[in-house]
Write a protein that holds these residues in place. Structure first.
Motif, PDB file in Angstrom:
ATOM      1  N   SER A  53       0.833  -1.207   0.000  1.00 57.15           N
ATOM      2  CA  SER A  53       0.000   0.000   0.000  1.00 57.15           C
ATOM      3  C   SER A  53       0.863   1.251   0.000  1.00 57.15           C
ATOM      4  N   GLY A  54       1.967   1.222   0.755  1.00 52.99           N
ATOM      5  CA  GLY A  54       2.879   2.359   0.748  1.00 52.99           C
ATOM      6  C   GLY A  54       3.426   2.641  -0.643  1.00 52.99           C
ATOM      7  N   ALA A  55       3.751   1.575  -1.379  1.00 54.77           N
ATOM      8  CA  ALA A  55       4.247   1.750  -2.748  1.00 54.77           C
ATOM      9  C   ALA A  55       3.170   2.373  -3.640  1.00 54.77           C
ATOM     10  N   VAL A  56       1.910   1.936  -3.462  1.00 55.97           N
ATOM     11  CA  VAL A  56       0.810   2.524  -4.239  1.00 55.97           C
ATOM     12  C   VAL A  56       0.639   3.997  -3.892  1.00 55.97           C
ATOM     13  N   PHE A  57       0.719   4.326  -2.615  1.00 56.40           N
ATOM     14  CA  PHE A  57       0.553   5.726  -2.198  1.00 56.40           C
ATOM     15  C   PHE A  57       1.670   6.613  -2.773  1.00 56.40           C
ATOM     16  N   VAL A  58       2.889   6.106  -2.771  1.00 56.76           N
ATOM     17  CA  VAL A  58       3.997   6.880  -3.337  1.00 56.76           C
ATOM     18  C   VAL A  58       3.772   7.101  -4.824  1.00 56.76           C
ATOM     19  N   PHE A  59       3.323   6.063  -5.531  1.00 56.13           N
ATOM     20  CA  PHE A  59       3.042   6.166  -6.960  1.00 56.13           C
ATOM     21  C   PHE A  59       1.962   7.214  -7.223  1.00 56.13           C
TER      22      PHE A  59
END
Length: 490
Positions: free
Chosen positions: A244-250
């Motif tokens: 989820s953190g990776a999605v938020f950064v994207f």
């Protein structure tokens, strides 16, 4: 954990739940849906861009690392204890019954308010996709409320699998649509570089962005129902936060790219990706995202309600709440009374949408109080790690130091979050936090005092004969229920 006299217990203190029936992907569905990455991604532009500006991507990254640390601290308990109370139970094991009242109140307020907001937002986005008026949105909220009750009563496997399907489909679509948008957006790398003269804005962005990660720990509420809880739940918590953190950064990067030409002011609204899609001639993508995000919010409401119900169940089994909340359906293992009490509380505030409350107003009021409650729960569970490890003789330097640092960081973040919310006009949310939390603490403390000493200090699962290699199955099978007498109850 053995029963009295060193023997394996004949029945689990949390019998009645669908014990050891939920697999890895079911637990993953609960955790992912509670965090709701695609739904949270729609709130990041409203929350983080307005505070951190060009430092949004960096702020999201730092917040993700803090959330990973919290997940690791919660895993100290999740690797050793299977319970339905999640953070509430863990704090009780580390800090004792008085602190558990505060943590239980914090998680009930957090899950309850976030479920309210998520069902509210689901009705908003589904209605917004079709240009519906307040009346239609109210009808949509009522229909979603009926569906929420049906899913919760259908059993844990139905709800978790439905949530996982919805969230995976929504996240994949969200990432795909944003990737397409990035191909048509003019890109200048300078927009991704935070300004070095505004470190305070990045710090505030980190504090605000923490709201996107609340709820990930709800998978621990399935500790009794998970097939391999001590392996599955810790893995799910870490992977949920990381992905989820990776999605938020994207999403934050995409927002910064769009802000380079549209400006931050145009993105700080109730449907930021619809704004981007309309601006670049792909309005159909914004409509599709609104529908999918609406269902993502609904899945999140299911997940938050599931965790809320299991805290009520745990408190009932410990003697704090009435016994009815601890009773479960014999076939599905659903805590019936707790579920029937939860759903009307979640659905009723949707009427505020028909009365004219917008999504931003609801976020300013409901989400601020919910996030404050969650962060308080995380502060307490991190503070509970050192005494818990010391009590069981497993205290080592790294988990203890990490927990102490996170307790301080999260405590400061909670204060900063409430101050920022108050100064930015979200006073109603701060007031709701200041009223709801003490009120629930007072009610729980009074109920516990009136009940006298709880029947069990902590409601958690224990090994049964059927769990031991070569052990005989109990008469109740894997449910952990005590044997039933003919014509009677346990």
């Amino acid at each position: 954990m053995r029963g009295a006299g060193g023997r394996i217990a004949a029945a689990s203190p949390v019998h009645g739940l669908a014990r050891r029936t939920v697999g890895f992907f079911d637990v993953l569905g609960q955790s992912v849906a509670a965090l709701a990455p695609s739904a949270a991604a729609t709130t990041i532009p409203m929350l983080t861009f307005a505070v951190a500006g060009a430092g949004s991507a960096l702020a999201v990254t730092i917040a993700a690392l803090i959330a990973l640390g919290v997940a690791a601290s919660i895993n100290v308990f999740a690797k050793r204890v299977a319970a339905a109370g999640s953070v509430y139970t863990f704090v009780s094991l580390g800090l004792g019954p008085r602190a558990s009242v505060a943590s239980g109140a914090a998680m009930l307020v957090g899950y309850g308010l976030i479920a309210v907001f998520e069902l509210f937002a689901a009705a908003h986005f589904v209605g917004h996709a079709f240009g519906a008026g307040p009346g239609v949105m109210l009808a949509a909220g009522a229909a979603l409320g009926v569906l929420l009750l049906a899913v919760l009563l259908g059993g844990i496997r139905l709800s978790t699998r439905l949530m996982l399907v919805v969230e995976v489909a929504t996240v994949v679509t969200l990432v795909a649509v944003i990737a397409v948008l990035l191909t048509v957006l003019p890109f200048d790398p300078v927009h991704l570089v935070p300004r070095v003269d505004e470190p305070d804005r990045i710090v505030l962005g980190v504090v605000v962005t923490m709201s996107a990660f609340v709820g990930f720990e709800s998978a621990a509420a399935l500790g009794v129902e998970a097939k391999r809880p001590f392996a599955t739940i810790p893995r799910v918590l870490l992977w949920t936060v990381a992905v989820s953190g990776a999605v938020f950064v994207f999403v934050a990067v995409a927002g910064l790219v769009a802000a380079g030409t549209l400006g931050f002011d145009r993105l700080v609204n109730e449907s930021p990706f619809d704004t981007i899609a309309q601006a670049y001639g792909v309005g159909w993508a914004g409509v599709a995202l609104d529908v999918l995000i609406g269902f993502s919010f609904f899945a999140a409401a299911v997940a938050a309600s599931t965790a809320f119900v299991r805290i009520l169940f745990s408190m009932s089994r410990e003697g704090t709440l009435p016994r009815a909340f601890g009773r479960t359906h014999r076939r599905t293992g659903v805590p019936m009374a707790a579920t029937l009490a939860c759903v009307p509380l979640v659905v009723a505030p949707v009427a505020l949408r028909a009365a004219g409350m917008g999504l931003r107003d609801a976020m300013d009021t409901i989400v601020v109080a919910a996030v404050g409650s969650f962060v308080l729960g995380y502060v307490l569970v991190c503070a509970a790690v050192p005494p818990f490890l010391r009590r069981i003789g497993e205290a080592t330097a790294w988990p203890v130091v990490r927990a102490v640092v996170l307790t301080a960081v999260l405590g400061a973040s909670l204060v900063a979050f409430l101050v920022v919310a108050a100064l930015s006009g979200q006073v109603n949310g701060v007031l709701l936090f200041g009223i709801a939390l003490p009120a629930v603490v007072g009610v729980l403390a009074a109920l516990r005092s009136a009940a006298g000493r709880p029947t069990r200090s902590v409601a958690r699962d224990v090994p049964l004969p059927s769990d031991v290699l070569g052990g005989a199955r109990t008469l109740a099978g894997t449910s952990g229920e005590p044997p039933r007498r003919r014509g009677g109850t346990p």
